[in-house]
Write a protein that holds these residues in place. Structure first.
Motif, PDB file in Angstrom:
ATOM      1  N   ASP A  77       0.841  -1.202   0.000  1.00 21.05           N
ATOM      2  CA  ASP A  77       0.000   0.000   0.000  1.00 21.05           C
ATOM      3  C   ASP A  77       0.875   1.250   0.000  1.00 21.05           C
ATOM      4  O   ASP A  77       0.633   2.193  -0.758  1.00 21.05           O
ATOM      5  CB  ASP A  77      -0.925   0.008   1.220  1.00 21.05           C
ATOM      6  CG  ASP A  77      -2.003  -1.051   1.154  1.00 21.05           C
ATOM      7  OD1 ASP A  77      -2.288  -1.551   0.049  1.00 21.05           O
ATOM      8  OD2 ASP A  77      -2.559  -1.391   2.220  1.00 21.05           O
ATOM      9  N   TRP A  78       1.886   1.237   0.867  1.00 20.08           N
ATOM     10  CA  TRP A  78       2.800   2.381   0.950  1.00 20.08           C
ATOM     11  C   TRP A  78       3.558   2.570  -0.358  1.00 20.08           C
ATOM     12  O   TRP A  78       3.668   3.690  -0.878  1.00 20.08           O
ATOM     13  CB  TRP A  78       3.800   2.161   2.095  1.00 20.08           C
ATOM     14  CG  TRP A  78       4.936   3.141   2.074  1.00 20.08           C
ATOM     15  CD1 TRP A  78       4.956   4.399   2.601  1.00 20.08           C
ATOM     16  CD2 TRP A  78       6.216   2.947   1.462  1.00 20.08           C
ATOM     17  NE1 TRP A  78       6.172   4.999   2.360  1.00 20.08           N
ATOM     18  CE2 TRP A  78       6.964   4.132   1.667  1.00 20.08           C
ATOM     19  CE3 TRP A  78       6.802   1.885   0.770  1.00 20.08           C
ATOM     20  CZ2 TRP A  78       8.266   4.282   1.188  1.00 20.08           C
ATOM     21  CZ3 TRP A  78       8.099   2.035   0.292  1.00 20.08           C
ATOM     22  CH2 TRP A  78       8.822   3.211   0.510  1.00 20.08           C
ATOM     23  N   GLU A  81       1.498   4.069  -3.111  1.00 22.26           N
ATOM     24  CA  GLU A  81       1.294   5.505  -2.909  1.00 22.26           C
ATOM     25  C   GLU A  81       2.539   6.291  -3.312  1.00 22.26           C
ATOM     26  O   GLU A  81       2.438   7.333  -3.973  1.00 22.26           O
ATOM     27  CB  GLU A  81       0.952   5.772  -1.445  1.00 22.26           C
ATOM     28  CG  GLU A  81       0.606   7.235  -1.163  1.00 22.26           C
ATOM     29  CD  GLU A  81       0.138   7.451   0.267  1.00 22.26           C
ATOM     30  OE1 GLU A  81       0.033   8.623   0.681  1.00 22.26           O
ATOM     31  OE2 GLU A  81      -0.125   6.455   0.968  1.00 22.26           O
ATOM     32  N   GLU A  82       3.712   5.789  -2.929  1.00 22.66           N
ATOM     33  CA  GLU A  82       4.967   6.459  -3.302  1.00 22.66           C
ATOM     34  C   GLU A  82       5.133   6.492  -4.814  1.00 22.66           C
ATOM     35  O   GLU A  82       5.467   7.526  -5.403  1.00 22.66           O
ATOM     36  CB  GLU A  82       6.153   5.729  -2.667  1.00 22.66           C
ATOM     37  CG  GLU A  82       6.289   5.908  -1.179  1.00 22.66           C
ATOM     38  CD  GLU A  82       6.775   7.312  -0.830  1.00 22.66           C
ATOM     39  OE1 GLU A  82       7.817   7.732  -1.364  1.00 22.66           O
ATOM     40  OE2 GLU A  82       6.101   7.977  -0.026  1.00 22.66           O
ATOM     41  N   GLY A  84       2.775   6.094  -7.062  1.00 23.33           N
ATOM     42  CA  GLY A  84       1.701   6.900  -7.640  1.00 23.33           C
ATOM     43  C   GLY A  84       2.005   8.382  -7.620  1.00 23.33           C
ATOM     44  O   GLY A  84       1.618   9.119  -8.537  1.00 23.33           O
ATOM     45  N   GLY A  85       2.703   8.836  -6.575  1.00 25.18           N
ATOM     46  CA  GLY A  85       3.083  10.249  -6.513  1.00 25.18           C
ATOM     47  C   GLY A  85       3.990  10.634  -7.655  1.00 25.18           C
ATOM     48  O   GLY A  85       3.831  11.704  -8.269  1.00 25.18           O
ATOM     49  N   ARG A 113      -2.649  -2.680  -7.371  1.00 26.97           N
ATOM     50  CA  ARG A 113      -2.955  -1.407  -6.717  1.00 26.97           C
ATOM     51  C   ARG A 113      -2.826  -0.222  -7.670  1.00 26.97           C
ATOM     52  O   ARG A 113      -3.640   0.707  -7.623  1.00 26.97           O
ATOM     53  CB  ARG A 113      -2.016  -1.211  -5.522  1.00 26.97           C
ATOM     54  CG  ARG A 113      -2.318  -2.139  -4.348  1.00 26.97           C
ATOM     55  CD  ARG A 113      -1.142  -2.221  -3.403  1.00 26.97           C
ATOM     56  NE  ARG A 113      -1.492  -2.857  -2.124  1.00 26.97           N
ATOM     57  CZ  ARG A 113      -1.601  -4.171  -1.958  1.00 26.97           C
ATOM     58  NH1 ARG A 113      -1.395  -4.982  -2.984  1.00 26.97           N
ATOM     59  NH2 ARG A 113      -1.914  -4.666  -0.775  1.00 26.97           N
ATOM     60  N   VAL A 114      -1.817  -0.247  -8.517  1.00 31.83           N
ATOM     61  CA  VAL A 114      -1.518   0.931  -9.342  1.00 31.83           C
ATOM     62  C   VAL A 114      -2.321   0.945 -10.641  1.00 31.83           C
ATOM     63  O   VAL A 114      -2.691   2.012 -11.140  1.00 31.83           O
ATOM     64  CB  VAL A 114      -0.003   0.998  -9.641  1.00 31.83           C
ATOM     65  CG1 VAL A 114       0.330   2.180 -10.549  1.00 31.83           C
ATOM     66  CG2 VAL A 114       0.786   1.099  -8.336  1.00 31.83           C
ATOM     67  N   THR A 117      -5.453   3.213 -11.408  1.00 30.80           N
ATOM     68  CA  THR A 117      -5.413   4.669 -11.577  1.00 30.80           C
ATOM     69  C   THR A 117      -4.338   5.160 -12.539  1.00 30.80           C
ATOM     70  O   THR A 117      -4.355   6.320 -12.935  1.00 30.80           O
ATOM     71  CB  THR A 117      -5.182   5.347 -10.217  1.00 30.80           C
ATOM     72  OG1 THR A 117      -4.025   4.772  -9.598  1.00 30.80           O
ATOM     73  CG2 THR A 117      -6.393   5.142  -9.305  1.00 30.80           C
TER      74      THR A 117
END
Length: 235
Positions: A77-78, A81-82, A84-85, A113-114, A117
């Motif tokens: 998850d982390w 997010e990293e 994705g940024g 997860r990625v 999006t």
């Protein structure tokens, strides 16, 4: 425009077994992500180290190297997010995966997860399955053989059921399950048809008949290949 996440299969260990496409993307991307143990160096990064151009931002995805889904799932998850940024800012990211990303590869958890999006592209790599067969000098299967890929983590009775009538099998995730697998293969009369490969294509590679293994456990990067006829080309 947003960036693209590339899941790169980088092969089983030999730096020369990376594909030309993976090499091109690896050297062009501004951001590099890779799995790593909680402490120490990343094997995935070490594989591609000779090819790195320098100057890239790096994301070390550090996690316990165990089978449990947690806390590894929180780490993914982390990492998503990293990554994705960076993608949102228009920067491409290459994520390294030993072997092939979609052959039991950890990249699948980032993909799940990625991909919802952002654009994600998977670049296949030389898998541990084909690498072990190559260094062993033994084809996996021939003609109408059915090849079974069997995790050693299964219960003995399940292993026996899957291997009882197998023509060819690759037993993966051996680790601490080595003796269980030896016993099952012995009961099925397949022990003398089983060969053990450890750390294929690396300097510390080790190959021997499974019947000659004296240890009680094996490294994570090991595999047992079995063929009922002994050799795939045998009639």
């Amino acid at each position: 425009m947003t960036g693209t996440l590339y899941g790169l299969g980088i092969g089983p260990g030999d730096p020369e077994l990376i594909t030309l496409k993976a090499l091109r993307l690896l050297q062009a991307a501004p951001v590099l992500a890779y799995p790593a143990p909680e402490e120490g160096d990343s094997l995935a990064r070490a594989i591609v180290a000779p090819h790195l151009p320098g100057g890239q931002s790096e994301i070390a995805i550090r996690m316990p190297m165990v089978a449990a889904r947690f806390p590894a799932q929180e780490v993914y998850d982390w990492a998503a997010e990293e990554i994705g940024g960076h993608l949102a800012e228009g920067r491409d990211v290459v994520a390294l995966c030993e072997g092939d990303p979609f052959f039991y590869g950890s990249f699948m958890y980032l993909f799940g997860r990625v991909a919802e999006t952002h654009k994600v592209e998977v670049v296949p790599g030389v898998s541990s399955l084909t690498a072990c067969a190559a260094v062993l000098g033994a084809p996996l299967a021939a003609r109408n053989d059915v090849l079974n890929v069997v995790p050693a983590t299964l219960e003995p009775q399940v292993l026996a059921g899957l291997l009882r009538d197998t023509e060819a099998a690759a037993i993966i995730k051996v680790g601490r399950h080595l003796q269980k697998v030896r016993k099952v293969l012995g009961l099925l009369g397949l022990l003398d048809r089983a060969r053990y490969v450890e750390r294929a294509t690396l300097d510390e590679q080790r190959i021997l008949p499974l019947a000659e293994m004296e240890e009680d456990s094996a490294p994570y990067f090991s595999m047992i290949l079995v063929h009922r006829r002994g050799e795939a080309w045998t009639c």
